[in-house]
Design an enzyme around this catalytic site. Sequence first.
Site, short mmCIF file in Angstrom:
data_model
loop_
_atom_site.label_atom_id
_atom_site.label_comp_id
_atom_site.label_asym_id
_atom_site.label_seq_id
_atom_site.Cartn_x
_atom_site.Cartn_y
_atom_site.Cartn_z
N GLU A 145 2.96 -4.48 -0.85
CA GLU A 145 3.65 -4.27 0.43
C GLU A 145 5.12 -4.64 0.40
O GLU A 145 5.92 -4.04 1.11
CB GLU A 145 2.91 -4.91 1.61
CG GLU A 145 2.75 -6.39 1.57
CD GLU A 145 1.88 -6.90 2.69
OE1 GLU A 145 1.65 -6.19 3.67
OE2 GLU A 145 1.45 -8.06 2.58
N ASN A 174 6.25 0.89 23.81
CA ASN A 174 5.57 0.47 22.58
C ASN A 174 4.12 0.91 22.71
O ASN A 174 3.46 0.54 23.68
CB ASN A 174 5.69 -1.07 22.47
CG ASN A 174 4.81 -1.65 21.38
OD1 ASN A 174 4.31 -0.92 20.53
ND2 ASN A 174 4.63 -2.96 21.40
N GLY A 175 3.63 1.73 21.78
CA GLY A 175 2.24 2.18 21.85
C GLY A 175 2.15 3.68 21.69
O GLY A 175 3.09 4.32 21.21
N GLU A 221 -5.82 -10.04 -2.23
CA GLU A 221 -4.67 -10.47 -1.43
C GLU A 221 -3.39 -10.52 -2.29
O GLU A 221 -2.32 -10.11 -1.83
CB GLU A 221 -4.98 -11.83 -0.80
CG GLU A 221 -3.85 -12.49 -0.04
CD GLU A 221 -3.28 -11.66 1.12
OE1 GLU A 221 -3.88 -10.65 1.50
OE2 GLU A 221 -2.20 -12.03 1.62
N ARG A 225 9.01 -7.33 13.51
CA ARG A 225 7.82 -6.54 13.86
C ARG A 225 7.77 -5.23 13.07
O ARG A 225 6.72 -4.60 13.00
CB ARG A 225 7.83 -6.22 15.36
CG ARG A 225 7.73 -7.44 16.23
CD ARG A 225 8.03 -7.11 17.67
NE ARG A 225 7.03 -6.27 18.28
CZ ARG A 225 5.92 -6.71 18.85
NH1 ARG A 225 5.67 -7.99 18.88
NH2 ARG A 225 5.06 -5.87 19.39
N CYS A 275 6.88 -1.40 17.47
CA CYS A 275 8.02 -1.33 18.40
C CYS A 275 8.26 -2.66 19.13
O CYS A 275 7.32 -3.38 19.44
CB CYS A 275 7.78 -0.27 19.46
SG CYS A 275 7.41 1.33 18.79
N TRP A 304 9.09 2.00 15.92
CA TRP A 304 8.32 2.22 14.69
C TRP A 304 7.64 3.57 14.89
O TRP A 304 6.77 3.70 15.75
CB TRP A 304 7.30 1.09 14.52
CG TRP A 304 6.57 1.10 13.22
CD1 TRP A 304 6.98 0.53 12.05
CD2 TRP A 304 5.27 1.65 12.96
NE1 TRP A 304 6.03 0.71 11.08
CE2 TRP A 304 4.97 1.40 11.60
CE3 TRP A 304 4.33 2.35 13.72
CZ2 TRP A 304 3.79 1.80 11.00
CZ3 TRP A 304 3.15 2.76 13.12
CH2 TRP A 304 2.89 2.48 11.78
N LYS A 357 -0.06 -8.34 -1.43
CA LYS A 357 1.28 -8.93 -1.27
C LYS A 357 2.29 -8.19 -2.11
O LYS A 357 3.37 -7.84 -1.66
CB LYS A 357 1.31 -10.40 -1.70
CG LYS A 357 0.81 -11.47 -0.81
CD LYS A 357 1.44 -11.63 0.52
CE LYS A 357 0.99 -10.60 1.51
NZ LYS A 357 -0.01 -10.89 2.46
N LYS A 365 4.73 -5.86 11.77
CA LYS A 365 4.09 -7.18 11.79
C LYS A 365 2.84 -7.18 12.67
O LYS A 365 1.84 -7.77 12.32
CB LYS A 365 5.09 -8.22 12.29
CG LYS A 365 4.57 -9.66 12.21
CD LYS A 365 4.36 -10.11 10.79
CE LYS A 365 3.72 -11.46 10.69
NZ LYS A 365 3.16 -11.68 9.34
N HIS A 405 -16.12 -1.16 -15.29
CA HIS A 405 -16.71 0.03 -14.66
C HIS A 405 -15.64 1.05 -14.26
O HIS A 405 -15.89 1.90 -13.41
CB HIS A 405 -17.53 -0.38 -13.44
CG HIS A 405 -18.67 -1.29 -13.78
ND1 HIS A 405 -19.77 -0.86 -14.50
CD2 HIS A 405 -18.85 -2.61 -13.57
CE1 HIS A 405 -20.59 -1.87 -14.67
NE2 HIS A 405 -20.06 -2.95 -14.12
#
Length: 617
Positions: free
Chosen positions: A497, A101-102, A490, A27, A2, A75, A494, A612, A513
């Site tokens: 996402e 926010n939270g 990584e 964000r 948020c 969010w 990328k 973010k 395996h």
Amino acid sequence: MCGIVGYTGFQDAYTIVINGLRRLEYRGYDSAGIVLENKNANFSTAKTKGKVDDLVAISENLKGTASVGMGHTRWATHGVPSDRNSHPHISNNGKIALVHNGIIENYDTIKKMLTEKGYTFKSETDTEVLVNLIQYFMELDANLDFPEAVRFALNEVYGAYAITVMHEDFPGVLVVGRLGSPLAIGLGNKEYFIASDASPFVEFTKEAIYLEEGHMATISLENGVDIRSIVDNSKIIPAIQELKLSLEQIEKGGYEHFMLKEIFEQPKSIHDTMRGRLIVEEGIIKMAGIWDHLEKFTNANRIIIIACGTSWHAGLIGEYLIEEFARINVEVEYASEFRYRNPIIGNKDVVIAISQSGETADTMAALKLAKEKGAFIYGICNVVDSSIARITDAGSYTHAGPEIGVASTKAFTAQLTILSLIALKLGKHNGSLSNGEFMKLITELDHLPKKIEEVLKSTHDLVKNIAKDFVNAQNFLYLGRGYNYPAALEGALKLKEISYIHAEGYPAAEMKHGPIALIDENMPIVIIAPKKGHYDKIVSNVQEIKARKGKVLAVVNTGDTQVSEMADYVIEIPETSECFSPIVASVPLQLLAYYIAVYRGANVDQPRNLAKSVTVE
Ligand code: F6R
């Protein structure tokens, strides 16, 4: 996550708030809203599921109507993204508006109490509970001042929050509070700004106060900024910070997306990370944070690196670097696991937290736990003055500049650069690394920005083309060995996402395996195969893949023949020591993810469901 923007001053609050919300779009959010205090001190509110553009479409009539107001990008946590759940939330009496926010963890208990007292709720949010709790306190005591009622309410809730509140009967006043989520107050000339970070007001003022944990502020043109402790109302004299952020840094500068801009900024960002720290001519690494605490590190029982996501991948490479060069025992933990598993940790341990945003709730909580248990806490953050940076005992900023694209790129390579500096510094100091080897490695590190520049030039068009062939892929495997195993993780992160293609990273040897069962002619496999670093073994892995008709995209060193002859696609990068190869190899993998996502029409800078800075657990 948020975003909050607030304003009181002489300019058009609508324009300031809407432009500010656009700056905070990076964000991550799913709905947006605004409340303005019009000339008659009444609220005008608009909110909607969707983007800031959707909000503008329903609220343009509010332009020019007010010089006080606040807005929010949400969010979703409690309740689906919807118009109803969007902020601001208004109290039952219609007089108090709040953006948050939270997460208020005990909202359910408070909601039950308020419901019994006759309060009703339109949304499923925890925020609507908090705004009504403020009303409740004001009704309990008619003499209670508005800021004091906010303070009472905040003392009843636990969880994490940054809030801004307005009250119709207190025109021109904004009350803000913070615990766990960031909030900055911009100090202009006869105007004040509030925002989740300084980007919404950077062109208006260079002075800001970053609200500290457990503090609240009452802001008005009449009385300025009055900061108090939420717990006991004691007055706090704030530290005024000078903002280093420039408008140019937070704009796209001609690139189609922030992510592409940030990928291309890496020669500079890596250089900036090393600037003033790596002095090759004198054969030294100067890092204040480490310099002052060298013995803590070299005498540590062990170093524990805690982080999340991309930063955790950087941590894994940090483990390889520090163990190889400084011979100190390192463990890497997901912050979210570390904090809940009762870890054994004491005052002989050093904990390194890695976080681009410096606000990640899991990393923050893990750090607090380690601190309580007496460990020495070191931070590697990109955002200056972020919450994590402020609670650590010492640390190093990555100085990569603001990273706006949700998918981390330049912050990752900057983190690897810092970790390389730390490992080499410690190795030199404790004698694990000979002077000759140290000099060779720091010289190479110093040349990395140039190498990255070459990689960007030589691979950009090629990767852009290759990406076209993978637009319809459903799955990807990324493989690497040694230092390039985390680079494979990584690369896969990328891709998933931003393109929403399922991708997994594996150590190449682990393929047999299990994951080998997935390989057929439809399975693209990205394999990182530099000359230095188990090359022969990688050759065997490629053979195993080809025997099962997998499609191989190999990242190899310039002039490579063996892997290149077997691979379907080849991306060449210059040779480096194995320890630096993830920095170089990551660049074409970032480009690959970027172009696949662009061709699929995805929102690259703001991928769905992602934020973010992840300020909730
Ligand atoms: C991936 C990404 C996330 C973050 C993670 C930690 O591109 O951006 O995985 O790395 O949320 O964030 P920070 O580094 O801000 O603690």
